[in-house]
Design an enzyme around this catalytic site. Sequence first.
Site, PDB file in Angstrom:
ATOM      1  N   ASP A 101      -1.591  -1.309  -3.989  1.00 26.63           N
ATOM      2  CA  ASP A 101      -1.872  -0.552  -5.215  1.00 26.63           C
ATOM      3  C   ASP A 101      -0.733  -0.710  -6.221  1.00 26.63           C
ATOM      4  OD1 ASP A 101       0.122   1.383  -4.234  1.00 26.63           O
ATOM      5  OD2 ASP A 101      -1.461   1.940  -2.801  1.00 26.63           O
ATOM      6  N   ASP A 110      -4.749 -10.868 -15.814  1.00 26.39           N
ATOM      7  CA  ASP A 110      -5.834 -11.832 -15.634  1.00 26.39           C
ATOM      8  C   ASP A 110      -6.957 -11.465 -16.601  1.00 26.39           C
ATOM      9  OD1 ASP A 110      -7.393 -13.868 -14.170  1.00 26.39           O
ATOM     10  OD2 ASP A 110      -6.040 -13.388 -12.505  1.00 26.39           O
ATOM     11  N   HIS A 117      -3.921 -17.663  -5.345  1.00 27.04           N
ATOM     12  CA  HIS A 117      -4.804 -16.847  -4.503  1.00 27.04           C
ATOM     13  C   HIS A 117      -6.079 -17.593  -4.096  1.00 27.04           C
ATOM     14  CE1 HIS A 117      -6.404 -16.637  -8.478  1.00 27.04           C
ATOM     15  NE2 HIS A 117      -7.518 -16.120  -8.026  1.00 27.04           N
ATOM     16  N   ASP A 118      -6.316 -18.777  -4.646  1.00 29.05           N
ATOM     17  CA  ASP A 118      -7.515 -19.552  -4.310  1.00 29.05           C
ATOM     18  C   ASP A 118      -7.228 -20.720  -3.365  1.00 29.05           C
ATOM     19  OD1 ASP A 118      -9.196 -18.069  -5.944  1.00 29.05           O
ATOM     20  OD2 ASP A 118      -8.916 -19.384  -7.680  1.00 29.05           O
ATOM     21  N   ASP A 125       0.854  -1.192   0.000  1.00 32.90           N
ATOM     22  CA  ASP A 125       0.000   0.000   0.000  1.00 32.90           C
ATOM     23  C   ASP A 125       0.889   1.241   0.000  1.00 32.90           C
ATOM     24  OD1 ASP A 125      -1.925   1.941   0.463  1.00 32.90           O
ATOM     25  OD2 ASP A 125      -2.147   1.458   2.598  1.00 32.90           O
ATOM     26  N   ASP A 137      -9.138 -16.740 -16.561  1.00 33.51           N
ATOM     27  CA  ASP A 137      -9.977 -17.200 -15.466  1.00 33.51           C
ATOM     28  C   ASP A 137     -11.090 -18.138 -15.955  1.00 33.51           C
ATOM     29  OD1 ASP A 137     -10.577 -16.738 -12.591  1.00 33.51           O
ATOM     30  OD2 ASP A 137     -12.499 -16.044 -13.389  1.00 33.51           O
ATOM     31  N   GLU A 158      -7.056 -21.234 -16.738  1.00 29.45           N
ATOM     32  CA  GLU A 158      -7.397 -21.909 -15.491  1.00 29.45           C
ATOM     33  C   GLU A 158      -8.225 -23.116 -15.891  1.00 29.45           C
ATOM     34  OE1 GLU A 158      -9.229 -21.015 -11.076  1.00 29.45           O
ATOM     35  OE2 GLU A 158     -10.202 -20.178 -12.827  1.00 29.45           O
TER      36      GLU A 158
HETATM   37  O1  TEU Z   1     -11.561 -19.501  -9.821  1.00 31.82           O
HETATM   38  C1  TEU Z   1     -12.420 -20.418 -10.409  1.00 31.82           C
HETATM   39  C2  TEU Z   1     -12.490 -21.669  -9.716  1.00 31.82           C
HETATM   40  O2  TEU Z   1     -12.494 -22.723 -10.282  1.00 31.82           O
HETATM   41  C3  TEU Z   1     -12.667 -21.545  -8.257  1.00 31.82           C
HETATM   42  O3  TEU Z   1     -13.788 -22.225  -7.946  1.00 31.82           O
HETATM   43  C4  TEU Z   1     -11.536 -22.063  -7.515  1.00 31.82           C
HETATM   44  O4  TEU Z   1     -11.312 -23.384  -7.830  1.00 31.82           O
HETATM   45  C5  TEU Z   1     -11.872 -21.913  -6.085  1.00 31.82           C
HETATM   46  O5  TEU Z   1     -11.770 -20.565  -5.803  1.00 31.82           O
HETATM   47  C6  TEU Z   1     -10.972 -22.696  -5.191  1.00 31.82           C
HETATM   48  O6  TEU Z   1     -11.104 -22.287  -3.868  1.00 31.82           O
HETATM   49  C7  TEU Z   1     -11.417 -18.297 -10.499  1.00 31.82           C
HETATM   50  C8  TEU Z   1     -10.560 -17.341  -9.710  1.00 31.82           C
HETATM   51  O7  TEU Z   1      -9.269 -17.870  -9.577  1.00 31.82           O
HETATM   52  C9  TEU Z   1     -11.226 -17.066  -8.408  1.00 31.82           C
HETATM   53  O8  TEU Z   1     -10.440 -16.257  -7.578  1.00 31.82           O
HETATM   54  C10 TEU Z   1     -12.535 -16.400  -8.706  1.00 31.82           C
HETATM   55  O9  TEU Z   1     -13.241 -16.225  -7.518  1.00 31.82           O
HETATM   56  C11 TEU Z   1     -13.387 -17.209  -9.678  1.00 31.82           C
HETATM   57  O10 TEU Z   1     -12.652 -17.685 -10.780  1.00 31.82           O
HETATM   58  C12 TEU Z   1     -14.483 -16.355 -10.247  1.00 31.82           C
HETATM   59  O11 TEU Z   1     -13.955 -15.425 -11.140  1.00 31.82           O
END
Ligand code: TEU
Length: 564
Positions: free
Chosen positions: A33, A102, A333-334, A25, A204, A258
């Site tokens: 940012d 992305d 990030h997921d 930040d 995505d 993805e």
């Molecule tokens: O994720 C898609 C997806 O398949 C998710 O269900 C993912 O497997 C899940 O978040 C696992 O915990 C993408 C992005 O990476 C995610 O951050 C977004 O929320 C989602 O698409 C919607 O755009």
Amino acid sequence: MEESSRRKWWKEGIVYQIYPRSFQDTTGNGIGDLRGIIHRLDYIKSLGVDIIWLNPIYKSPNDDHGYDISDYRSIMEEFGTMSDFDELLMGMKQRGLKLVMDLVVNHSSDEHPWFLESKKSRDNPYRDYYHWWPEEKGTPPKRWSFFDLEENAWKYDPCTKAYYLHCFSVKQPDLNWENSKVRQEIHDLMKFWFDKGVDGFRMDVISFISKDTDFPELPEKYNGDFIPYYANGPRLHEYLHEMNTEVLSKYDVMTVGEGTGISIEQALDFVNEDRKELNMFFHFDLMDLDREPGQMFTMRKEKWKLTDFKRVHSQWDSIFAQKGWGSIYLNNHDFPRAVSRWGNDSKVHWRNAATMLHTFVLTMRGTPYFLYGEEIGMTNIKFNDIEDYRDINTLNRFETIKKEGGNLEAFIENEKHAGRDNARTPMQWDLSENAGFTPIKPWINVNKNYLEGVNVLVQESEEDSVLNYFRRMTHVRKSHATLIYGDYSLLDPENEEIYAYTRSDSKNTFLVLLSFSSRITELTLNELDLGLAKLVISNDEAPHLKNDKKFVLQPYQALIYHLG
Ligand code: TEU
């Protein structure tokens, strides 16, 4: 095919993923940012990485933190301006870094002007930009939604008496790719960024873009596991090929889809060079390993097994041995932090486990992807309290379980290990308040272990820190083309504690030994000639070779030998 003719910058590059909201930040609002990234470019360069993948930075109401885009050509206000973006890109080019953005085009935000028009009337010119089901056809066939309180992907809109489709939150309506105008808009926005000098896209849920627009009832077998069905719509390959012809083939760029729901049998249909679709995609077989079958968000009770971890990687490696190319990642990030999930984040083992996992990712065939903070061994934060969570996925599931009177304690326990927020806490820069991320309360709490050595400042000064090991390892990978293109061969496949393999080509053979165990282990390798074995790197000082066949590995030790 000769390896030399298959050489590509995106196969040789190492990717560093930044979740901009959590990186740095500079405005003092508690949110990362673009200027924060500019400020840290020299640091990023010093890691030995080549490509930055930025999670979405476009204008967004932030229902799903940027994955709900309301303008594909402008920058999210909290993150800065287009001129900040241009400066960032220029700063990257000056340092020889590439930028991958992305691309979120399975859905837009419900605040995107296309959707605002689309919902106005049934004869609006933008009506067919989205999927609508008119009420007079009755209740639409069940479609399951991520991030919906009722898990229902159809949302009724009284204004035009119709339901719209949203496979993610109600604020993320799915775009209708059947409409060639939609495809044209998407191609144009891709060109907009490529013409600016962007080097590629991470796409995505690109596997979901094509739907059977008759929306037939789902067969019984999809009960509970909709993902493979969503993933392979009838016109998916046609759309990807068209995108390649119309846009991608005109630029020297990289693409990584993805690959939610794409099976290993289908893999080459996406990335076989001859088909001209994508360069790479992320498969989910590893991410599924510790989850209940068909339930992406629920931890399995039994611990995952190293033999399964090896099997997944060995199978996927073999698929891309002749055609296509793989991507290697342990978190994003997921998904929870790599060292907490695949290694060990206890005080005693954390350092070796984090560096062992670096060694793994950087010695596999396939492009390596790291999540910001992985280079310093950031760990899961394991929030106890729902108040601390920020992710729509966790918050909505909590609400649903609460309404149904389910077990909320068990749910929080699950989220401590599976929750996406584990991967989204602020980057830990130094020992100042909030780890140097922000001077005020950040949008999501900082992991307190920044005070215990998990920060850049301290690790810069320690020769054998996780950070400095990461730098040594990126250098090792870059110094040996064999580690990028060479054949992979698994040794001792049944071993539940040590992952051993070779990487070799006509000139060199490397042996990689990785302990995934918290105890001292031994390994005898009779099949290899270790006579000329020279140690390339180890993450532990302890002696390792007992005689010329027998290795002793410390907990989470990683070793690479050059065998000649
Ligand atoms: O994720 C898609 C997806 O398949 C998710 O269900 C993912 O497997 C899940 O978040 C696992 O915990 C993408 C992005 O990476 C995610 O951050 C977004 O929320 C989602 O698409 C919607 O755009």
